[in-house]
Design a protein around this motif. Structure first.
Motif, PDB file in Angstrom:
ATOM      1  N   SER A  20      -9.974  10.472  82.550  1.00 11.22           N
ATOM      2  CA  SER A  20     -10.290   9.897  83.860  1.00 11.22           C
ATOM      3  C   SER A  20     -11.141   8.630  83.770  1.00 11.22           C
ATOM      4  CB  SER A  20     -11.007  10.937  84.725  1.00 11.22           C
ATOM      5  OG  SER A  20     -12.169  11.364  84.041  1.00 11.22           O
ATOM      6  N   THR A  21     -11.612   8.297  82.561  1.00 13.73           N
ATOM      7  CA  THR A  21     -12.417   7.077  82.462  1.00 13.73           C
ATOM      8  C   THR A  21     -11.834   6.175  81.385  1.00 13.73           C
ATOM      9  OG1 THR A  21     -13.854   7.896  80.699  1.00 13.73           O
ATOM     10  CG2 THR A  21     -14.494   8.436  82.948  1.00 13.73           C
ATOM     11  N   GLU A  22     -12.221   4.907  81.467  1.00 12.54           N
ATOM     12  CA  GLU A  22     -11.723   3.947  80.488  1.00 12.54           C
ATOM     13  C   GLU A  22     -12.210   4.285  79.086  1.00 12.54           C
ATOM     14  OE1 GLU A  22     -11.100  -0.307  81.257  1.00 12.54           O
ATOM     15  OE2 GLU A  22     -12.116   0.097  83.163  1.00 12.54           O
ATOM     16  N   ARG A  23     -13.406   4.871  79.029  1.00 12.38           N
ATOM     17  CA  ARG A  23     -13.936   5.239  77.710  1.00 12.38           C
ATOM     18  C   ARG A  23     -13.101   6.337  77.061  1.00 12.38           C
ATOM     19  NH1 ARG A  23     -19.817   7.036  77.663  1.00 12.38           N
ATOM     20  NH2 ARG A  23     -19.426   7.814  75.563  1.00 12.38           N
ATOM     21  N   ASP A  24     -12.763   7.368  77.851  1.00 15.23           N
ATOM     22  CA  ASP A  24     -11.919   8.447  77.328  1.00 15.23           C
ATOM     23  C   ASP A  24     -10.574   7.899  76.876  1.00 15.23           C
ATOM     24  OD1 ASP A  24     -13.924  10.113  77.961  1.00 15.23           O
ATOM     25  OD2 ASP A  24     -12.967  10.972  79.758  1.00 15.23           O
ATOM     26  N   LEU A  25     -10.099   6.950  77.655  1.00 15.42           N
ATOM     27  CA  LEU A  25      -8.793   6.370  77.349  1.00 15.42           C
ATOM     28  C   LEU A  25      -8.834   5.610  76.024  1.00 15.42           C
ATOM     29  CD1 LEU A  25      -6.135   6.398  78.847  1.00 15.42           C
ATOM     30  CD2 LEU A  25      -6.762   4.232  79.908  1.00 15.42           C
ATOM     31  N   GLN A  26      -9.949   4.887  75.819  1.00 20.58           N
ATOM     32  CA  GLN A  26     -10.115   4.147  74.568  1.00 20.58           C
ATOM     33  C   GLN A  26     -10.142   5.109  73.377  1.00 20.58           C
ATOM     34  OE1 GLN A  26     -10.058   0.834  74.291  1.00 20.58           O
ATOM     35  NE2 GLN A  26     -10.062   1.195  72.084  1.00 20.58           N
ATOM     36  N   ARG A  27     -10.832   6.236  73.575  1.00 20.40           N
ATOM     37  CA  ARG A  27     -10.885   7.233  72.508  1.00 20.40           C
ATOM     38  C   ARG A  27      -9.500   7.781  72.196  1.00 20.40           C
ATOM     39  NH1 ARG A  27     -15.410  10.190  74.799  1.00 20.40           N
ATOM     40  NH2 ARG A  27     -17.280   9.039  74.191  1.00 20.40           N
ATOM     41  N   LEU A  28      -8.747   8.030  73.257  1.00 24.56           N
ATOM     42  CA  LEU A  28      -7.392   8.577  73.092  1.00 24.56           C
ATOM     43  C   LEU A  28      -6.506   7.578  72.332  1.00 24.56           C
ATOM     44  CD1 LEU A  28      -5.674  11.059  73.960  1.00 24.56           C
ATOM     45  CD2 LEU A  28      -4.874   9.691  75.891  1.00 24.56           C
ATOM     46  N   ARG A  29      -6.664   6.291  72.701  1.00 21.01           N
ATOM     47  CA  ARG A  29      -5.897   5.251  72.022  1.00 21.01           C
ATOM     48  C   ARG A  29      -6.256   5.216  70.536  1.00 21.01           C
ATOM     49  NH1 ARG A  29      -4.167  -0.063  73.694  1.00 21.01           N
ATOM     50  NH2 ARG A  29      -5.362   0.074  75.610  1.00 21.01           N
ATOM     51  N   ASP A  30      -7.576   5.260  70.244  1.00 22.49           N
ATOM     52  CA  ASP A  30      -8.007   5.236  68.841  1.00 22.49           C
ATOM     53  C   ASP A  30      -7.412   6.404  68.066  1.00 22.49           C
ATOM     54  OD1 ASP A  30      -9.415   3.006  69.386  1.00 22.49           O
ATOM     55  OD2 ASP A  30     -11.394   3.985  69.491  1.00 22.49           O
ATOM     56  N   ARG A  31      -7.425   7.552  68.745  1.00 24.86           N
ATOM     57  CA  ARG A  31      -6.967   8.731  68.027  1.00 24.86           C
ATOM     58  C   ARG A  31      -5.457   8.696  67.734  1.00 24.86           C
ATOM     59  NH1 ARG A  31      -6.698  13.730  69.046  1.00 24.86           N
ATOM     60  NH2 ARG A  31      -7.083  13.667  71.289  1.00 24.86           N
ATOM     61  N   ILE A  73      -0.589   4.422  77.700  1.00 26.21           N
ATOM     62  CA  ILE A  73      -2.004   4.073  77.764  1.00 26.21           C
ATOM     63  C   ILE A  73      -2.209   2.809  78.597  1.00 26.21           C
ATOM     64  CG2 ILE A  73      -3.951   3.242  76.368  1.00 26.21           C
ATOM     65  CD1 ILE A  73      -3.312   5.408  74.355  1.00 26.21           C
ATOM     66  N   ASP A  74      -1.352   1.804  78.389  1.00 31.14           N
ATOM     67  CA  ASP A  74      -1.462   0.576  79.192  1.00 31.14           C
ATOM     68  C   ASP A  74      -1.339   0.875  80.678  1.00 31.14           C
ATOM     69  OD1 ASP A  74      -1.940  -0.966  77.076  1.00 31.14           O
ATOM     70  OD2 ASP A  74       0.091  -1.834  76.903  1.00 31.14           O
ATOM     71  N   GLU A  75      -0.375   1.717  80.986  1.00 32.97           N
ATOM     72  CA  GLU A  75      -0.183   2.049  82.407  1.00 32.97           C
ATOM     73  C   GLU A  75      -1.433   2.695  82.986  1.00 32.97           C
ATOM     74  OE1 GLU A  75       3.303   4.456  82.781  1.00 32.97           O
ATOM     75  OE2 GLU A  75       4.627   2.709  82.492  1.00 32.97           O
ATOM     76  N   ARG A  76      -2.018   3.603  82.177  1.00 29.65           N
ATOM     77  CA  ARG A  76      -3.209   4.288  82.679  1.00 29.65           C
ATOM     78  C   ARG A  76      -4.382   3.316  82.827  1.00 29.65           C
ATOM     79  NH1 ARG A  76      -4.998   9.549  83.330  1.00 29.65           N
ATOM     80  NH2 ARG A  76      -2.835  10.054  83.698  1.00 29.65           N
ATOM     81  N   VAL A  77      -4.480   2.343  81.908  1.00 31.63           N
ATOM     82  CA  VAL A  77      -5.526   1.324  82.042  1.00 31.63           C
ATOM     83  C   VAL A  77      -5.381   0.602  83.381  1.00 31.63           C
ATOM     84  CG1 VAL A  77      -6.345  -0.907  81.166  1.00 31.63           C
ATOM     85  CG2 VAL A  77      -5.894   0.971  79.586  1.00 31.63           C
ATOM     86  N   LEU A  80      -6.389   2.856  86.228  1.00 34.89           N
ATOM     87  CA  LEU A  80      -7.848   3.009  86.379  1.00 34.89           C
ATOM     88  C   LEU A  80      -8.459   1.754  86.984  1.00 34.89           C
ATOM     89  CD1 LEU A  80      -9.033   4.906  83.163  1.00 34.89           C
ATOM     90  CD2 LEU A  80      -8.977   5.730  85.512  1.00 34.89           C
ATOM     91  N   LYS A  81      -7.963   0.590  86.546  1.00 35.67           N
ATOM     92  CA  LYS A  81      -8.475  -0.676  87.071  1.00 35.67           C
ATOM     93  C   LYS A  81      -8.259  -0.749  88.575  1.00 35.67           C
ATOM     94  CE  LYS A  81      -9.270  -3.955  83.557  1.00 35.67           C
ATOM     95  NZ  LYS A  81      -8.339  -3.975  82.413  1.00 35.67           N
ATOM     96  N   ALA A  82      -7.083  -0.290  88.988  1.00 30.46           N
ATOM     97  CA  ALA A  82      -6.757  -0.371  90.406  1.00 30.46           C
ATOM     98  C   ALA A  82      -7.695   0.500  91.241  1.00 30.46           C
ATOM     99  CB  ALA A  82      -5.310   0.069  90.625  1.00 30.46           C
TER     100      ALA A  82
END
Ligand code: DAH
Length: 368
Positions: A20-31, A73-77, A80-82
């Motif tokens: 639900s947050t950009e930080r979680d999303l970044q972690r998911l991308r890294d993983r 992931i891009d779509e989710r970014v 979230l921005k929206a």
């Protein structure tokens, strides 16, 4: 056994669902997309070790998965921005902030109530100076120089006298100007003390006005007392003064009985007990029947059935003489009420300091 891309995909989709947050999303991308130890890159490594015949197909599947992950992931970014608010916008779905509401202090309420009760009886309300001279605070009130009230123990004296510039007619009192003020040249004496009672206002008012007089004078007074359950070095009084031809003690009693009934209810009874004040003769302490027990006796009234509320009396001829009134022609009564004391009795407060601590838990309990 070749790794199942489908398994990774469903695991990824499940995790993405909970982000639900950009930080979680970044972690998911890294993983998933990290070059070292990322899920996709270790998948690729495993494929490299797969049997020749499967390698190409598995590679395609893995690449497809990688693209899917990137896109998801891009779509989710973007999503979230929206959701983020534009700068300076207001989220109208947030609950409102409660507006802290002010209220009048119980002592102000009581002072207003006293002014109201007396206004209904035709009294004007006037104010006077808190820095006083000995003449108005003591001498003109027939308080002799050796009286204990004048003692340094009781009175707060200024370290040096201050020049007070007071008008010839000291009060801005439109009520009385309409009747014609008394053109008395007031000798402006230097202020030497903080007034110990509002009684000096009797003198100031009579100096500036001819009878008939019907006033109350509320205000702060000061005494050299340490803080305890029943004393504060500053407190409030309301002075009362009525002067005319043929004013009698019956007028005094009727007025104060009416006051006590207005304050404590129609069943309240009054008791007048003779006492001494230098500026009244006769003088009385006034008691009201205990509103807690109705007069039967309880801890509030210390089992007496009565609560002391004020001091009063018939104006002493020496006071009239000090202001140039003819004591043969005029008579009058005066009284002094302590507002804190009255508030304590009325609201059942046993520590006077509560009125000055600004503790909202206390103040909010008292009626508005
Ligand atoms: N001045 C008195 C006091 O400070 C109160 C008081 C008593 C005022 C009797 C009066 C009066 O006018 O007549 O305790």
């Amino acid at each position: 056994m070749p790794p199942s891309v489908d398994q990774f995909r469903s695991a990824f989709l499940e995790e993405l669902h909970h982000v639900s947050t950009e930080r979680d999303l970044q972690r998911l991308r890294d993983r998933y997309l990290g070059r070292k130890g990322g899920v996709v890159s270790s998948l690729m490594k495993q494929i490299a070790g797969a049997p020749e015949g499967d390698r190409r197909r598995l590679g395609q599947l893995a690449n497809q998965f990688k693209t899917e992950v990137e896109r998801a992931i891009d779509e989710r970014v973007q999503a979230l921005k929206a959701l983020q608010q534009p700068l300076g916008s207001v989220d109208i779905s947030l609950p409102g902030r409660p507006v802290a509401q002010g209220r009048r202090h119980p002592l102000v309420i009581l002072r207003d109530r006293l002014e109201e009760i007396f206004a209904e009886m035709g009294y004007a309300s006037v104010e006077g100076p808190e820095i006083e001279d000995e003449y108005h605070n003591f001498e003109a009130l027939n308080i002799p120089p050796d009286h204990p009230a004048r003692d340094m123990q009781d009175t707060l004296y200024l370290s040096q006298p201050v020049e007070v510039r007071r008008a010839t007619v000291p009060l801005s009192d439109p009520f009385d100007f309409a009747q014609g003020g008394r053109a008395v040249e007031q000798i402006n004496r230097p202020g030497t003390l903080l007034r110990t009672h509002t009684s000096g206002m009797q003198i100031r008012y009579m100096e500036a006005h001819e009878p008939p007089i019907r006033i109350i004078a509320p205000g702060r007074v000061y005494r050299r007392d340490n803080l305890d359950l029943t004393h504060t070095p500053m407190f409030h009084q309301v002075e009362g003064l009525v002067v005319d031809e043929s004013i009698t003690m019956a007028d005094l009693k009727g007025t104060l009985i009416h006051l006590l009934k207005a304050l404590f209810g129609p069943d309240a009874r009054a008791l007048f007990r003779p006492t001494f004040f230098p500026y009244t003769e006769p003088s009385a302490d006034v008691f009201v029947s205990c509103h807690k027990c109705g007069g039967g006796g309880c801890p509030v009234c210390k089992r007496t059935g009565w609560l002391e509320v004020l001091g009063c009396g018939m104006v002493h001829p020496a006071v009239f003489e000090a202001v140039g009134y003819d004591p043969e022609r005029y008579s009058g009564f005066a009284f002094g009420i302590g507002i804190e004391r009255l508030a304590m009795l009325k609201y059942g407060v046993d520590d006077i300091r509560m009125f000055y601590e600004n503790d909202l838990r206390f103040l909010e309990q008292l009626p508005q």
